[in-house]
Design a protein around this motif. Structure first.
Motif, PDB file in Angstrom:
ATOM      1  N   LEU A 120      69.590  83.771 -41.480  1.00 15.73           N
ATOM      2  CA  LEU A 120      70.047  83.073 -40.279  1.00 15.73           C
ATOM      3  C   LEU A 120      71.570  83.006 -40.204  1.00 15.73           C
ATOM      4  N   ILE A 157      59.562  77.915 -51.811  1.00 11.66           N
ATOM      5  CA  ILE A 157      60.471  77.973 -50.667  1.00 11.66           C
ATOM      6  C   ILE A 157      61.924  77.912 -51.119  1.00 11.66           C
ATOM      7  N   LEU A 158      62.735  78.779 -50.547  1.00  9.50           N
ATOM      8  CA  LEU A 158      64.169  78.729 -50.787  1.00  9.50           C
ATOM      9  C   LEU A 158      64.818  78.145 -49.546  1.00  9.50           C
ATOM     10  N   CYS A 159      65.869  77.395 -49.759  1.00 13.22           N
ATOM     11  CA  CYS A 159      66.501  76.701 -48.648  1.00 13.22           C
ATOM     12  C   CYS A 159      67.996  76.992 -48.698  1.00 13.22           C
ATOM     13  N   CYS A 167      72.961  76.353 -44.274  1.00 13.30           N
ATOM     14  CA  CYS A 167      72.422  75.960 -42.975  1.00 13.30           C
ATOM     15  C   CYS A 167      71.034  75.337 -43.070  1.00 13.30           C
ATOM     16  N   TYR A 183      68.197  76.954 -43.560  1.00 15.07           N
ATOM     17  CA  TYR A 183      67.127  77.870 -43.171  1.00 15.07           C
ATOM     18  C   TYR A 183      66.234  78.168 -44.377  1.00 15.07           C
ATOM     19  N   GLN A 184      64.928  78.116 -44.151  1.00 17.66           N
ATOM     20  CA  GLN A 184      64.013  78.261 -45.277  1.00 17.66           C
ATOM     21  C   GLN A 184      63.271  79.590 -45.261  1.00 17.66           C
ATOM     22  N   VAL A 185      63.158  80.173 -46.426  1.00 19.00           N
ATOM     23  CA  VAL A 185      62.352  81.393 -46.543  1.00 19.00           C
ATOM     24  C   VAL A 185      61.480  81.279 -47.790  1.00 19.00           C
ATOM     25  N   VAL A 186      60.461  82.136 -47.866  1.00 17.90           N
ATOM     26  CA  VAL A 186      59.618  82.154 -49.053  1.00 17.90           C
ATOM     27  C   VAL A 186      60.264  83.077 -50.083  1.00 17.90           C
TER      28      VAL A 186
END
Ligand code: GDP
Ligand code: MG
Ligand code: ZN
Lengths: 71, 649
Positions: A5, A29-31, A35, A37-40
């Motif tokens: 993002l 989950i990574l954050c 910002c 924004y979270q992703v696996v």
């Protein structure tokens, strides 16, 4: 890990949120620290690893040098 | 700046050590320096073993790739222990010139070890091709270390590197951490053995929580206790763990260095991609593009995923195939209770698995694929830029909401990040709003899928309710975090053709995560319904709730069950409603009302648990006690308004 993002690059091994989630030990989950924004985390997914391996076996794999030799 | 070299005599056999992040070309450099053939490929984990060779008569060691001196894998531990076990003659860090930020993060940690050092910027060919220009002279001056540029695969710069190996010197540059960490480092160093080389690095590793280092260098149990106490005291000053705080301060320092030495020349206009990228954030043309993208998303997830795929999974795979098979197999089980538990009305297979796999999975699958496309094509940040504009125009804070809605949007974690807010009141307010209105993306996917059954007016109605809650979060955040109002700065990546492989892998990881996360809750929810049904409590609940459900909301009594499982996770509740709607039990108006109610529910049970952990039982109970009546209240209000105005969707 580069955030999709905001483009911020962070060290995914150092993310604080991992330990804090009560649902699972080692939540995947990574954050993004910039910002949010979270992703696996792909490195925690067996399915992704499997696909990655299959994908690499495909002919797209970079050619190795010809003088293959063993040491 | 004083460049004190460590007071250790270098023994003649001590090696030169190659270190660096994975895949930067260490093995290629090793091969070029030693002349020995080394297999060069970027297959992950090539360098699991440590290869040793000779360069100009001196021993040279190639180590596994590391991201930091804080090992998380055996590979990383091996590399770090090589650096710590005996003082090397020189450390040569190979860094990827395309990714200097990550490389410098390691450089600054190596600086703390104090070994003689050379920085090799490799892959300069690729960096140049991408328009990245690094002022190596300036960087060398600032950090006080020798820097060589190489292209390992073409053996460029190798001679220069070899020449520098004769006179390496330690890095002069030191990071200055904040006061608390610096004084903790001093106190810990004072407790470590005198003259220990790299004491500063070791002290930082200990503070970051590396117990093996503490055990090895800490001395007696008294000292270890004293050091632990210092670490604990320092950690108590921060909300995040110390290793995180330290890394963040390092990154800050690296960013400051980068700003002085790196320049990225704008890519020289790549035709359609370039112009599309510009149009996508254009104040006028950006909007039609956004609408096209959202409609595409809706068609793919709603029409294809929730329509075609769910139809096939439900009516072919499950109804015609799996369920009959499961039922005939279950017939062999002699205990009727278990048969019912598996394949009855509220059976684990008939309900939990068929909702989870036949309804939710196709929807989130298409949703994740669509999101992977948005991410990989580089459109996603542009979408955020566009969506942020209305927030900004209203003086709201888009940064507080958008990353969450766009990302996996796990409220559980967002609840944890509210720690940065100052007062308890603020934390609780934001947590409440997050729980109330912001659906996590998987839930958003399920809800989006259900929209496909509704008329556009009904969709607009639901979207309006969600938008209002999101603006409310943005408003509150703008008041609570005034400094961050306009801080939503994105680095826009180039628009490019998405890569199929990337999307598949991303989707696989997300799907696996989702199923692992929700299927157990689906099973639990179904089991609760089963137990309620068996004990006759479900019928009783339906009767008790009837004034609310049928009277207040105008819904059939069976929706009670969907709401009950919605307590565990809103998307399971939504799947239940979806199933009912497909069976013709809900009309459009009823579907809108029930969807709004479920959307306003607490997102999932994990969220409640985090609230308890972060804010205590009482606050969590209050929040929940507010949210559910509020959700039903909004639903009832809609029902009244719809009926009064004669609105039918
Ligand atoms: N273009 C380019 N590719 C390089 C260079 N150095 C290494 N590579 C490639 O980068 C990949 C990773 O190299 P490798 O030596 O295995 O990295 P290591 O993991 O750090 O040991 C290989 O495919 C190399 O061919 C370089 O200077 N330029
Ligand atoms: Mg290697
Ligand atoms: Zn980010």
């Amino acid at each position: 890990m580069i955030c999709s993002l905001c483009g911020y690059e962070y060290d995914e091994t150092n993310m604080a949120c991992h330990a804090a989630c009560p649902m699972s030990n080692g939540c995947a989950i990574l954050c993004c620290p910039n910002c949010g924004y979270q992703v696996v985390d792909e490195s925690k997914s067996g399915l992704a690893k499997l696909l990655r391996r299959l994908w690499k076996i495909e002919p797209t794999k970079p050619q190795k040098p010809a003088e293959e030799n063993t040491q | 700046m004083n460049c004190h070299s460590p007071a250790v005599a270098i023994d003649p056999d001590s090696p030169i050590v190659l270190v660096g992040n994975p895949n930067v070309g260490k093995s290629a450099i090793f091969g070029a320096l030693t002349g020995r053939y080394v297999e060069v490929s970027n297959f992950p984990g090539t360098t699991v073993e440590v290869s040793a060779g000779k360069v100009g008569g001196l021993p040279l060691i190639d180590t596994p790739g590391i991201y930091s001196l804080y090992p998380r894998s055996d590979d990383e531990r091996v590399a770090r222990n090589i650096l710590l076990s005996r003082p090397p003659r020189a450390v040569v860090q190979v860094a990827d010139a395309r990714n200097l930020r990550r490389g410098l993060l390691l450089t600054l940690q190596l600086a703390e070890l104090g070994h003689p050092f050379i920085l090799d910027l490799n892959m300069t060919d690729e960096a140049r091709a991408r328009g990245i220009v690094i002022d190596t002279q300036r960087l060398s001056q600032i950090i006080g270390a020798e820097i060589v540029e190489t292209v390992a695969t073409r053996k460029e710069g190798i001679d220069a590197l070899r020449a520098r190996l004769d006179a390496p010197r330690p890095i002069g540059y030191r990071i200055h951490y904040d006061g608390a960490i610096e004084s903790a480092v001093d106190s810990v160093t004072a407790l470590l053995p005198a003259d220990l080389p790299g004491a500063r690095a070791l002290a930082l590793m200990i503070l970051a929580g590396d117990d093996s280092i503490l055990a090895q260098y800490g001395g007696g149990p008294d000292r270890i206790e004293a050091i632990r106490a210092i670490a604990a005291q320092t950690a108590a000053r921060y909300d995040q763990p110390l290793n995180y705080v330290i890394t963040q301060q390092r990154f800050k320092c690296v960013d400051c260095l980068l700003a002085q030495v790196i320049r990225v020349s704008p890519s020289n206009g790549k035709g359609w991609a370039e112009s599309f990228g510009r149009l996508a954030v254009h104040p006028v043309w950006g909007w039609p593009i956004l609408v096209v993208v959202l409609v595409g998303l809706y068609l793919f997830v709603g029409k294809f995923g929730a329509g075609v795929l769910v139809d096939w999974m439900e009516s072919v795979l499950f109804d015609a195939w799996i369920l009959p098979a499961a039922k005939s197999l279950a017939a062999f089980i002699p205990v009727p209770l278990i048969v019912d538990l598996l394949v009855g009305d509220y059976g684990l297979i008939t309900m939990a698995l068929s909702y989870g796999i036949a309804i939710v999975m196709p929807i989130v699958l298409t949703f994740f694929i669509a999101f992977g496309l948005l991410e990989d094509s580089g459109y996603l940040p542009r979408l955020a830029v566009m969506l942020d504009r209305p927030f900004k125009a209203m003086g709201l804070n888009g940064k507080a909401v958008l990353p969450m809605v766009l990302g996996l949007g796990c409220d559980t974690m967002a609840t944890l990040t509210t720690r940065i807010l100052d007062t308890r009141k603020e934390r609780v307010m934001v947590t409440l709003l997050l729980a109330l209105g912001v659906p996590c993306s998987a839930q958003l996917g399920v809800l989006l899928g259900m929209m496909s059954m509704l008329s556009p007016a009904a969709v607009a109605m639901w979207a309006g309710v969600v938008a209002v809650t999101m603006f409310a979060v943005g408003w509150l955040a703008a008041r609570l975090l005034p400094g961050q109002r306009s801080d939503f700065i994105l680095e826009l990546p180039p628009i490019r053709m998405p890569l199929l492989g990337n999307i598949l892998i991303k989707t696989a990881a997300r799907l696996e995560w989702y199923l692992k996360e929700v299927l157990p809750l689906f099973l639990l929810g179904t089991f609760i319904l089963f137990a309620l049904d068996r004990t006759g409590m479900l019928a009783a609940l339906e009767r008790v709730a009837a004034p609310l459900i049928t009277g207040g909301l105008g819904l059939p009594a069976q929706t009670t069950g969907a709401f009950i499982i919605g307590f565990l996770r809103r998307d399971y509740g939504a799947a239940g409603l979806f199933h009912m709607a497909r069976d013709g039990l809900l009309n459009d108006t009823q579907l809108v009302i029930s969807l709004v109610v479920v959307t306003l529910f607490v997102p999932c049970i994990a969220n409640v648990m985090v609230m308890v952990k972060e804010h205590g039982w009482k606050t969590a109970a209050w929040t929940v006690a507010f949210i559910f009546p509020f959700a039903f209240g909004v639903g009832a209000a809609l029902h009244v308004v719809f009926r009064a105005l004669g609105i039918v969707f």
